[in-house]
Design a protein around this motif. Structure first.
Motif, PDB file in Angstrom:
ATOM      1  N   UNK A  16       0.368  -1.238  -0.023  1.00 15.81           N
ATOM      2  CA  UNK A  16      -0.093   0.322  -0.194  1.00 15.81           C
ATOM      3  C   UNK A  16       0.616   1.461   0.002  1.00 15.81           C
ATOM      4  N   UNK A  17       2.366   1.255  -0.152  1.00 16.87           N
ATOM      5  CA  UNK A  17       3.318   2.492   0.070  1.00 16.87           C
ATOM      6  C   UNK A  17       3.530   2.757  -0.799  1.00 16.87           C
ATOM      7  N   UNK A  55       0.403  13.184  -1.641  1.00 14.04           N
ATOM      8  CA  UNK A  55       0.315  14.591  -2.451  1.00 14.04           C
ATOM      9  C   UNK A  55      -0.877  14.650  -3.246  1.00 14.04           C
ATOM     10  N   UNK A  56      -2.327  14.798  -2.468  1.00 14.36           N
ATOM     11  CA  UNK A  56      -3.509  14.649  -2.694  1.00 14.36           C
ATOM     12  C   UNK A  56      -4.005  14.407  -3.634  1.00 14.36           C
ATOM     13  N   UNK A  57      -3.162  13.258  -4.242  1.00 21.10           N
ATOM     14  CA  UNK A  57      -4.244  11.936  -5.198  1.00 21.10           C
ATOM     15  C   UNK A  57      -5.189  10.850  -4.720  1.00 21.10           C
ATOM     16  N   UNK A  58      -6.009  10.205  -5.131  1.00 22.77           N
ATOM     17  CA  UNK A  58      -6.797   9.262  -4.578  1.00 22.77           C
ATOM     18  C   UNK A  58      -6.013   8.300  -5.438  1.00 22.77           C
ATOM     19  N   UNK A  59      -5.761   7.093  -5.068  1.00 22.75           N
ATOM     20  CA  UNK A  59      -5.204   6.148  -6.100  1.00 22.75           C
ATOM     21  C   UNK A  59      -6.296   4.784  -5.983  1.00 22.75           C
ATOM     22  N   UNK A  60      -6.083   4.175  -6.983  1.00 21.96           N
ATOM     23  CA  UNK A  60      -7.682   3.007  -7.125  1.00 21.96           C
ATOM     24  C   UNK A  60      -5.845   2.011  -8.270  1.00 21.96           C
ATOM     25  N   UNK A 101     -10.869  -1.010  -5.377  1.00 27.47           N
ATOM     26  CA  UNK A 101     -10.621   0.031  -4.513  1.00 27.47           C
ATOM     27  C   UNK A 101     -11.149  -1.384  -2.947  1.00 27.47           C
ATOM     28  N   UNK A 102     -10.478  -1.588  -1.800  1.00 29.84           N
ATOM     29  CA  UNK A 102      -8.916  -1.304  -2.181  1.00 29.84           C
ATOM     30  C   UNK A 102      -7.879  -2.234  -2.834  1.00 29.84           C
ATOM     31  N   UNK A 103      -6.463  -1.063  -2.328  1.00 30.44           N
ATOM     32  CA  UNK A 103      -5.668  -0.991  -3.317  1.00 30.44           C
ATOM     33  C   UNK A 103      -5.451  -2.692  -2.750  1.00 30.44           C
ATOM     34  N   UNK A 104      -5.123  -3.130  -3.882  1.00 27.51           N
ATOM     35  CA  UNK A 104      -4.583  -4.868  -3.511  1.00 27.51           C
ATOM     36  C   UNK A 104      -3.782  -5.490  -5.114  1.00 27.51           C
ATOM     37  N   UNK A 105      -2.557  -6.535  -4.713  1.00 25.18           N
ATOM     38  CA  UNK A 105      -2.555  -6.669  -6.639  1.00 25.18           C
ATOM     39  C   UNK A 105      -2.971  -7.774  -6.859  1.00 25.18           C
ATOM     40  N   UNK A 114      -2.378  -5.963 -12.216  1.00 20.76           N
ATOM     41  CA  UNK A 114      -2.932  -4.748 -12.233  1.00 20.76           C
ATOM     42  C   UNK A 114      -2.309  -3.073 -12.162  1.00 20.76           C
ATOM     43  N   UNK A 115      -3.256  -2.691 -12.390  1.00 17.87           N
ATOM     44  CA  UNK A 115      -2.012  -1.234 -11.967  1.00 17.87           C
ATOM     45  C   UNK A 115      -2.786   0.199 -11.458  1.00 17.87           C
ATOM     46  N   UNK A 116      -1.881   1.320 -10.626  1.00 20.88           N
ATOM     47  CA  UNK A 116      -2.740   2.207  -9.794  1.00 20.88           C
ATOM     48  C   UNK A 116      -3.095   2.854 -10.924  1.00 20.88           C
ATOM     49  N   UNK A 117      -4.017   4.221 -10.301  1.00 27.06           N
ATOM     50  CA  UNK A 117      -4.777   5.032 -11.405  1.00 27.06           C
ATOM     51  C   UNK A 117      -5.163   5.982 -10.282  1.00 27.06           C
ATOM     52  N   UNK A 118      -4.998   6.909 -10.456  1.00 31.03           N
ATOM     53  CA  UNK A 118      -5.798   7.922  -9.816  1.00 31.03           C
ATOM     54  C   UNK A 118      -7.127   8.578  -9.923  1.00 31.03           C
TER      55      UNK A 118
END
Length: 129
Positions: free
Chosen positions: A16-17, A25-30, A41-45, A55-59
């Motif tokens: 989750x780092x 930085x004020x960004x919500x990532x999913x 969401x919640x972020x997991x591999x 899976x990839x991170x997306x703002x």
């Protein structure tokens, strides 16, 4: 109305780092699965829909709608609203609704992302849009 509550710092781990670094930085990532295309969401591999590890991170936009909520009136820290909000991107998030008159909340109401400081990464909450 402004809150002066002290929020606990989130507990992080290597998975989750990136989420907490972005929150700073004020960004919500999913996460989005590149195998099936579903956001989650919640972020997991691992994708909870197809179990792929692609899976990839997306703002996220920070725009959401209240799916359901509950008012907690008796609390050592005072009344608060806990809710599930559905992000514009699709996933639902359990969160608190802050900085508003909680007695005027409605299911289907538009809300927007706000971050509250902690001694670590800031925590994502939502307020009336």
């Amino acid at each position: 109305m402004s809150e002066t509550k002290k929020y606990p710092a989130p507990v992080t781990n290597p998975e989750t780092k990136p989420f907490w670094d972005a929150a700073a930085q004020g960004k919500l990532m999913i996460k989005r699965c590149t195998a099936c295309g579903e956001p989650h969401y919640f972020p997991r591999s691992i994708c909870p829909f197809c179990f792929s590890d692609q899976t990839v991170w997306e703002e996220a936009s920070g725009e959401a709608t209240i799916y359901t909520y509950s008012l907690m009136r008796k609390s050592p820290t005072g009344p608060y609203a806990i809710a599930y909000v559905t992000l514009k991107e699709g996933p639902s998030i359990q969160t608190n609704i802050v900085d508003c008159d909680i007695d005027k909340l409605k299911i289907g109401q538009k809300v927007k992302l706000v971050f509250k400081p902690t001694d670590g990464a800031p925590l994502p909450f939502f307020t009336v849009a």
